[in-house]
Design a protein around this motif. Sequence first.
Motif, mmCIF file in Angstrom:
data_model
loop_
_atom_site.group_PDB
_atom_site.id
_atom_site.type_symbol
_atom_site.label_atom_id
_atom_site.label_comp_id
_atom_site.label_asym_id
_atom_site.label_seq_id
_atom_site.Cartn_x
_atom_site.Cartn_y
_atom_site.Cartn_z
ATOM 1 N N CYS A 1 0.799 -1.085 0.091
ATOM 2 C CA CYS A 1 -0.099 0.066 0.007
ATOM 3 C C CYS A 1 0.816 1.197 0.012
ATOM 4 C CB CYS A 1 -0.905 -0.094 1.165
ATOM 5 S SG CYS A 1 -1.973 1.430 1.274
ATOM 6 N N LEU B 1 -1.152 4.981 6.869
ATOM 7 C CA LEU B 1 -2.205 4.596 7.854
ATOM 8 C C LEU B 1 -2.864 5.693 8.470
ATOM 9 C CD1 LEU B 1 -3.597 2.419 9.326
ATOM 10 C CD2 LEU B 1 -1.712 2.485 11.283
ATOM 11 N N CYS C 1 -6.028 6.355 3.025
ATOM 12 C CA CYS C 1 -6.327 5.275 4.053
ATOM 13 C C CYS C 1 -7.936 4.969 4.596
ATOM 14 C CB CYS C 1 -5.068 5.010 4.922
ATOM 15 S SG CYS C 1 -5.248 3.687 6.099
ATOM 16 N N ARG C 2 -7.877 6.223 5.350
ATOM 17 C CA ARG C 2 -9.094 6.353 6.091
ATOM 18 C C ARG C 2 -9.441 5.603 7.328
ATOM 19 N NH1 ARG C 2 -13.483 6.969 0.891
ATOM 20 N NH2 ARG C 2 -12.413 8.541 -0.225
ATOM 21 N N VAL C 3 -8.619 4.865 7.749
ATOM 22 C CA VAL C 3 -8.565 4.133 9.147
ATOM 23 C C VAL C 3 -8.796 5.295 10.052
ATOM 24 C CG1 VAL C 3 -7.465 2.725 10.725
ATOM 25 C CG2 VAL C 3 -7.595 2.171 8.160
ATOM 26 N N CYS D 1 1.595 0.139 10.301
ATOM 27 C CA CYS D 1 0.887 -1.010 9.405
ATOM 28 C C CYS D 1 2.290 -1.305 8.261
ATOM 29 C CB CYS D 1 -0.366 -0.349 8.685
ATOM 30 S SG CYS D 1 -0.852 -1.443 7.283
ATOM 31 N N CYS E 1 -4.093 -5.293 6.028
ATOM 32 C CA CYS E 1 -5.179 -4.102 5.841
ATOM 33 C C CYS E 1 -6.565 -4.943 5.734
ATOM 34 C CB CYS E 1 -4.838 -3.570 4.393
ATOM 35 S SG CYS E 1 -6.257 -2.339 3.984
ATOM 36 N N PHE F 1 -7.252 -4.177 9.972
ATOM 37 C CA PHE F 1 -8.044 -2.935 10.017
ATOM 38 C C PHE F 1 -9.443 -3.124 9.332
ATOM 39 C CE2 PHE F 1 -3.336 -2.143 9.910
ATOM 40 C CZ PHE F 1 -3.481 -1.149 11.327
ATOM 41 N N GLY F 2 -9.670 -4.223 8.649
ATOM 42 C CA GLY F 2 -10.982 -4.136 7.787
ATOM 43 C C GLY F 2 -11.246 -3.176 6.587
ATOM 44 N N ASN F 3 -9.940 -2.808 6.155
ATOM 45 C CA ASN F 3 -9.743 -1.691 5.285
ATOM 46 C C ASN F 3 -9.613 -2.069 3.813
ATOM 47 O OD1 ASN F 3 -10.369 1.158 4.957
ATOM 48 N ND2 ASN F 3 -8.135 1.558 5.076
ATOM 49 N N ASN G 1 -9.886 0.166 0.794
ATOM 50 C CA ASN G 1 -9.104 1.422 0.679
ATOM 51 C C ASN G 1 -7.562 1.117 0.249
ATOM 52 O OD1 ASN G 1 -11.110 3.351 0.720
ATOM 53 N ND2 ASN G 1 -11.265 2.925 3.108
ATOM 54 N N PHE G 2 -7.353 -0.150 0.185
ATOM 55 C CA PHE G 2 -5.908 -0.412 -0.126
ATOM 56 C C PHE G 2 -5.407 0.038 -1.438
ATOM 57 C CE2 PHE G 2 -2.616 -3.353 -1.620
ATOM 58 C CZ PHE G 2 -1.979 -3.643 -0.394
#
Length: 272
Positions: A146, A150, A155-157, A237, A244, A248-250, A253-254
């Motif tokens: 990525c 982070l 990324c938006r986490v 990260c 990811c 992070f369940g993301n 957005n990877f």
Amino acid sequence: MSAPDWLQGAVTTMALCWRLERPDGITIGLTAHDRDLAIDGLRYRAAPGMTPSAIRRTDGLDGDSMDASGPLSGEAIREADLLAGRWDGARIQVFAVDWASPKVPLLLGEGTLGAVETGDGGFTAELRGAAAALERPVVEETSPTCRARLGDRRCRVAMAGRRQFARVLAVAGRVVTLDRSEPTADAYGSGVLRWFGGSNAGLETAVAASAGATVTLERIPPMPVEAGTLVELVEGCDERLETCANRFGNAANFRGEPYLPGIDLLTRYPGA
């Protein structure tokens, strides 16, 4: 643009000045004059040993450049601060002024601090102009990992709850022992440790790995660390798709291409 009146006389009263502003907001002024000058509310300390190189300015896309060298002063620029990185990315303005009436400065160049070299009780610094930004790549290169950071806008986490304060119990080389344990395994690996106390206050150091109540830094802290120093740990990260998605369940957005064939595809052969 015509030259100021104070440059057109038979005898000039010109002095060179440097205004330096660190990323943490600390600002100092230096002048090659033999006396301190007060300009726009800032005191420019006399530093007669400061010597600039020729300033090259162009109307093309090449970056303006200049080097400045001078002695390391305990009151202005200390070698320890340079080596610790406190001056990395500092904003610089170089201008000439009439030392008899320092009211209308003549700007000669501005930009950020580039490469810095120290030695023999002095330093040499490079001024990188605004056009130096054109040297950066215009578009991103593909990568299996990525390219976002982070918690940034791509990324938006949400980083709320992914930071914690702790106090240092002991330091052994790059390994720092804290009074608090990590929330998950290697939570702070590839993250950041920020120093909020002691001689390293205001600096941050990249974290290579974490385990329990210890973190291993990418490099040894630039200044000695005392027990009880307050630090902030920011989760990191490793930029892999598995992390990811699972941690992070993301995955949506990877910002990488983990399944894009690489250059090794050209070296494969049937049956390999």
